[in-house]
Each structure stands twice: as C-alpha cells, then as structure tokens.
Design a protein around this motif. Structure first.
Motif, PDB file in Angstrom:
ATOM      1  N   ALA A 351       0.899  -1.288   0.013  1.00 25.74           N
ATOM      2  CA  ALA A 351       0.241  -0.017   0.030  1.00 25.74           C
ATOM      3  C   ALA A 351       0.814   1.310  -0.059  1.00 25.74           C
ATOM      4  O   ALA A 351       0.697   2.197  -0.713  1.00 25.74           O
ATOM      5  N   HIS A 352       1.829   1.173   0.897  1.00 27.37           N
ATOM      6  CA  HIS A 352       2.816   2.430   0.977  1.00 27.37           C
ATOM      7  C   HIS A 352       3.839   2.501  -0.208  1.00 27.37           C
ATOM      8  O   HIS A 352       4.324   3.678  -0.553  1.00 27.37           O
ATOM      9  N   HIS A 392      -0.745   6.353   2.335  1.00 21.26           N
ATOM     10  CA  HIS A 392      -0.045   7.345   1.582  1.00 21.26           C
ATOM     11  C   HIS A 392       1.149   6.762   0.856  1.00 21.26           C
ATOM     12  O   HIS A 392       1.876   5.881   1.456  1.00 21.26           O
ATOM     13  N   PHE A 393       1.683   7.272  -0.029  1.00 25.53           N
ATOM     14  CA  PHE A 393       2.888   6.759  -0.936  1.00 25.53           C
ATOM     15  C   PHE A 393       4.323   7.314  -0.007  1.00 25.53           C
ATOM     16  O   PHE A 393       4.567   8.360   0.443  1.00 25.53           O
ATOM     17  N   LEU A 439       8.369  -3.058  -7.921  1.00 24.52           N
ATOM     18  CA  LEU A 439       9.668  -3.414  -8.338  1.00 24.52           C
ATOM     19  C   LEU A 439      10.989  -2.518  -7.707  1.00 24.52           C
ATOM     20  O   LEU A 439      11.697  -2.653  -7.198  1.00 24.52           O
ATOM     21  N   GLU A 440      10.480  -1.255  -7.904  1.00 21.91           N
ATOM     22  CA  GLU A 440      11.413  -0.102  -7.465  1.00 21.91           C
ATOM     23  C   GLU A 440      11.343   0.068  -6.007  1.00 21.91           C
ATOM     24  O   GLU A 440      12.521   0.245  -5.470  1.00 21.91           O
ATOM     25  N   HIS A 441      10.184  -0.076  -5.403  1.00 20.16           N
ATOM     26  CA  HIS A 441      10.466   0.393  -4.006  1.00 20.16           C
ATOM     27  C   HIS A 441      10.338  -0.827  -3.114  1.00 20.16           C
ATOM     28  O   HIS A 441      10.690  -0.673  -1.882  1.00 20.16           O
ATOM     29  N   TYR A 537      -8.035  -3.755   0.550  1.00 19.11           N
ATOM     30  CA  TYR A 537      -7.766  -3.600  -1.028  1.00 19.11           C
ATOM     31  C   TYR A 537      -6.813  -2.096  -0.956  1.00 19.11           C
ATOM     32  O   TYR A 537      -6.488  -1.750   0.031  1.00 19.11           O
ATOM     33  N   VAL A 538      -6.238  -1.848  -2.127  1.00 19.72           N
ATOM     34  CA  VAL A 538      -5.363  -0.659  -2.314  1.00 19.72           C
ATOM     35  C   VAL A 538      -6.030   0.070  -3.388  1.00 19.72           C
ATOM     36  O   VAL A 538      -5.922  -0.186  -4.435  1.00 19.72           O
ATOM     37  N   PRO A 539      -6.654   1.260  -3.166  1.00 20.32           N
ATOM     38  CA  PRO A 539      -7.137   2.184  -4.088  1.00 20.32           C
ATOM     39  C   PRO A 539      -5.908   2.655  -4.793  1.00 20.32           C
ATOM     40  O   PRO A 539      -4.915   3.177  -4.062  1.00 20.32           O
TER      41      PRO A 539
END
Length: 584
Positions: A351-352, A392-393, A439-441, A537-539
């Motif tokens: 999610a983050h 939040h990211f 993949l990046e994070h 879920y992840v919006p």
C-alpha cells in the motif's frame, strides 16, 4: 410535456433499497451504476414513475439544417470490440447486443430515472407489493403485430424458466414465486406472479412491498423477446434474417465479426421523433484505436489513452473531443489467503509503495490518483487527511513494513502473479506501472497475467487469484454500491476477494439500515478506514472518460449537471435522440 395523472408513490424503505441493490447486483449493475439509479429515485418528482420521457425531436440551433442523409456510424474505443453472441437480452443479459432494437415497459433517462416507455401508465397498491403497467395501444413489433402485455408475461417467465438457464434470472426474484419457479420448487408457470389481465394490462404481484419495482422494469434484463420468433428459430432468432423486435431500430444486416446495420423501425410507436434512418456499428478491435474515426469511418467513438492527446493537439479535431462521466475506480486486491499477502505487514508495504501520482501518468489524462473507493463529486466521497494518510506513498515506510518478515529488505519473494482481465480503458499500462513501482520500492518482481474476461470472472469469484488488478464502475450514486456490492463479507456469490472483516461489515450494515444521511456517510467513512488499515484493498486510480463526435452530430443528451451522457450499462437511450445536421 404534460404529465400523466399523479399517483401516490409507495414509500421505499431502507430494506427495499437493499433489495433493489441485490436485484441489480444480480445482473452486474453492482459494478457500475446503482448509485445513479438511487439518485434518480431520490430526485423523483410528484409524477413518480409516471414521468413522461423527454421529447426526442431535434432542437436545431439558428442556421442549422437537418442533413438529408440521416446515417450515423459509431463504435470503436471498446464499444463492440467483439461480435455480440446475440441480441437476446431476455435470455442473456451480457450478449453484448444492441439495446436500441428493443423497448421495455420503462427506460432510464439521462438522469438515471425510470420513466415510461412501452407502458403509458404505472400504478400500484398502497404498499407497492402489486404493480400494474398499462401498455400503449400503439406498441407494435417490427412485423406490425401488436406488442402486448402477454409478450412481457411470456418473456419474463421465459427468463425465469429453468430450461432457459438464463444466468441472471435472479433479477426477477421480487416477483411472487419467481425464485421457486426458477429453482424448480414450483413447476406451474401460472403460479408466478406476473400475468396479462388483458392485452394492455400487465399485473405483477411481488413477494412483498417493492416500491422500486418500476426501476427493475427499466433495465435491460426486463426487455421482451418475440415469442413466435424464439419458438421458430430458437437461439438463432436474433439473426438479421429472423429477428422481430419492438424498439426504435431494426437489424437490417449483421455480418458477424464485421458490422451491424440498423434501420429505423417504422412500426415503433415513437418513430415520428426518431430522426436517424440508418445506424452502422462496425466491430472494431481495441488495437485500432481512433483510426477509424480519424479516417472518417465513424461519427462517434470512445477514446483510448493513446488517441486522446493526438486528437486534442490536432486543430482539426480538438473541438470534437469531450469528457463524459464514467465513475470508476482502479484498485489492487492482495488475496489474504495467498502468500505473501496473508501477512498484513506485506499488504501494508504494498500500500505504501504505490506511487499513485507517477502511476497515473501512463494514463495520459484518463486517470487521476485515488485515495479511497468513491470518486470525487459523488455521495460518500472522502476528502479527509486521516483517510489519505492510511495508505499514502512513502517508499522508506513501505520497505520498513517488511522488518521482521521473511521478506525483510525486499528479499526472498515467492513468485507473485498480478492478474487482470483483457480490456481497453488503459488498464494494461496502469497495471505495468504498478509492477514498476513495486519492483522499484519493494524489489517485488511480478508477472502480469492477462485473462479473457469470462475466465477472469470465473477465477475471481473462486478467489484463486493471488494478486488482482481490477476496476469497479459505479452502478448508481450511493456508497452502498461502492462498498456493499464489492466488499461485503457475508455475500455468498460474486465475492471478489477473500478478505473479510466483521467490523467493516457492521459499518456497511449500519449505512444500509439507516435513512439519516449523516449517519450513513459516517458509517461508510469508517468502513473505508477499516478496509484501508487492514489493506483489504489498495485504491490506485479514478477513471476519466473521453469521446469524440463529428461536428455534424447532434442530440447527445446532457444530465442535470450539464454533462454529456453516452450509452452505457443503465442509460441505453442515446440513438433515438441523435440526428445529423448539414456540414458547415
């Protein structure tokens, strides 16, 4: 236009709204527009269901003239990308046929209100447990024979007949003994509570008070079928050479996999207001994009991501592009029964790690970042910093969530498959962008699996997919559609995810069971908070839609908000309103 005589509309209780949602959910409306229908119900005027539909006659601006050739061509961009299996909505709601071939007792207008169509009047008893539809006496089939109450009785019983194996028969379960008949517990069709009292009166007796029943009568699943044609031609009855229909258009030709051509139905009761003589609908693969439109092979098309910028940047076409409402949400389902997503820390890490602002860049204007299920501008939409903060990211926070798990530092990931359905709408580029940020994070490599829609649905309902990229299009503008129809844990069919949370379900039930708007919205807001915290879920993104129409196309209806409304799942009344003007 003059209204029909007022009737006292039966009160529609919370429990009935629930049942309406269940009926529409049974035919897939839960994915799209139930909220719009509910809003239409709420906005109903004193005439109730006896509101007359808007006049379809052309409204020419000064200097405009009707074109001599009233031919219209539309498609592309996901409209009829595949050949219909039939046009038999009565038996197969998802036949992908052409709705304008048929007319129901009621229809939905541009504000998603159920208004009179083949019915000239609708009345009920005091509690809404029995309804009577008076049929227009100028209602005819395309062969000139009368279209009567007996046709609707036969059609609805055909849909319920277990021999028909109609996949959405549950849509009519509000009718007395309909479910029992469909499940072979009652074998005598005369026991089903729909009967023609005479040629022009259809009486429907229900299992209890259903103040919303005329809403169901407006939906595609309630369209009639022509009995003599069905009995003569069986599953081939909707072929061009065989079909007898009752809508504003007839099927002149159907070259399978290539093109369908409609002609104005001279026997249609509203024929004098239908201006188009001919409608051509080619079967256009999604890969063709807007090229058929740009090559002047189409007059109206839905636009895909790759075409929008090109048409907007071209001085010749920029004025032809318009946005239209199509509320939907793209989201991820991490299946809680499948490793590694059975671990809450992993779900929170995912999610983050979702960098929504970057992901939507690939959508080229067709998506905006989503922080909750309901898009802005619709009932229940949340602009709450507390909700926005939950998922939040934050790349560092995402990786930190993995501490103490077998995947700490982004290592030891099992094989992860992200599954989606094969469709247009910019779905795949968005899914690939999700893959990229994971993949990046998180150093999480994912394989993208694209399934044919039917296969995707079957596996989705079985909950045997590990990680799902999916969208939900609003059926009607109410949070019940966004949350209950998608995520309610006590559903026995049509569940998209294995995630279940009792506290979440209780909030949905509280929102469902009260009429107090503030209490309802508070319950749904709490439900969103619970679901995001537990990462059910992840919006990711909210959808935006665009189309393009040639300058000589007129008659596209607007809703109360002034937005253009195009043919979709609920509103299917576009073609009778269109007309062509002489080119400047």
């Amino acid at each position: 236009m003059k209204e029909a005589a007022p009737m006292k509309t039966p009160r529609i209780t919370d429990a009935q709204v629930d049942l309406l949602a269940e009926r529409l959910r049974a035919v897939g409306v839960g994915r799209r527009e139930f909220l719009k229908v509910a809003a239409g119900l709420a906005a109903m005027g004193p005439a109730g269901f006896n509101h007359r539909p808007a006049d379809a006659a052309p409204k020419l601006a000064p200097g405009e003239k009707l074109a001599k050739d009233q031919s219209f061509r539309y498609g592309g961009g996901g409209w009829w990308q595949d050949d219909p299996t039939s046009h038999d909505f009565n038996k197969d709601l998802y036949c992908n046929g052409v709705p304008a071939l048929f007319a129901g007792l009621m229809k939905f207008n541009a504000d998603h209100q159920s208004v009179l169509y083949v019915a000239s009047k609708v009345t009920s008893n005091s509690d809404g447990s029995q309804w009577a539809f008076t049929i227009r006496k100028d209602s005819k089939w395309s062969d000139g024979s009368p279209c009567t109450a007996r046709d609707f009785e036969w059609s609805w019983k055909r849909q319920l007949d277990p021999a028909s194996a109609a996949p959405y028969a549950a849509f009519l379960y509000d009718i007395r003994n309909a479910q029992a008949f469909n499940k072979k517990e009652v074998t005598d069709p005369s026991q089903v509570g729909v009967r023609a009292k005479d040629d022009w009166t259809l009486e429907v007796t229900l299992e209890g008070p259903r103040g919303y029943f005329p809403v169901l009568a407006a939906y595609l699943a309630a369209l009639p079928a022509h009995r003599a044609s069905v009995e003569k031609h069986a599953d081939k009855w909707t072929e061009a050479a065989n079909i007898v229909c009752n809508g504003p258009f007839v099927l002149e030709t159907w070259q399978h996999g290539q093109v369908m051509v409609l002609r104005k139905n001279k026997h249609f009761f509203g024929a004098k207001d239908v201006v188009l003589d001919k409608v051509t609908i080619p079967i256009v693969p999604v890969a063709s994009g807007a090229l058929p439109y740009e090559n002047n092979e189409l007059d109206l098309t839905s636009l895909q991501t790759g075409d929008l910028k090109r048409l907007q940047s071209n001085p010749k076409t920029v004025e032809e592009v318009f946005r239209y409402p199509f509320p939907g949400t793209w989201y991820l389902i991490p299946q809680v029964t499948k490793p590694p997503f059975d671990n809450l820390k992993v779900r929170r890490a995912v999610a983050h790690a979702i960098d929504r602002a970057n992901i939507v860049k690939v959508a080229q204007g067709f998506a905006i970042p989503a922080h909750a299920m309901i898009p802005p501008g619709f009932p229940g939409a949340l602009d709450d910093p507390k909700i926005k903060a939950i998922q939040h990211f934050d790349a560092k926070l995402a990786m930190a969530q993995l501490r103490g798990t077998p995947f700490e530092g982004g290592k030891n990931w099992p094989k992860v498959t992200l599954t989606m359905r094969d469709e247009a709408l910019g779905s795949k580029p968005l899914a690939e962008a999700v893959q990229s940020v994971l993949l990046e994070h998180l150093n999480m490599k994912t394989d993208l699996e694209v399934l044919e829609p039917r296969v995707f649905r079957e596996r989705l309902w079985k909950q045997d997919l590990q990680f799902v990229w999916i969208r939900w299009f609003m059926d009607y503008p109410d949070p019940h559609n966004e949350y209950f129809d998608t995520f309610y844990g006590k559903k026995t069919t049509g569940k998209r995810q294995a995630w279940v949370n009792d506290a979440f379900d209780r909030e949905l039930e509280a929102g469902r069971d009260t009429r107090d708007p503030k209490k309802r919205m508070a319950a749904y807001a709490k439900a969103e908070e619970i679901m995001q915290t537990d990462v059910g879920y992840v919006p990711v993104a909210w959808t935006v839609r665009y189309a393009a129409a040639k300058p000589n196309v007129r008659g596209i209806e607007r809703n109360r908000q002034g937005e253009f409304v195009l043919e979709a799942n609920i509103y299917v009344d576009m073609l009778p309103h269109l007309y062509m003007i002489e080119r400047a």
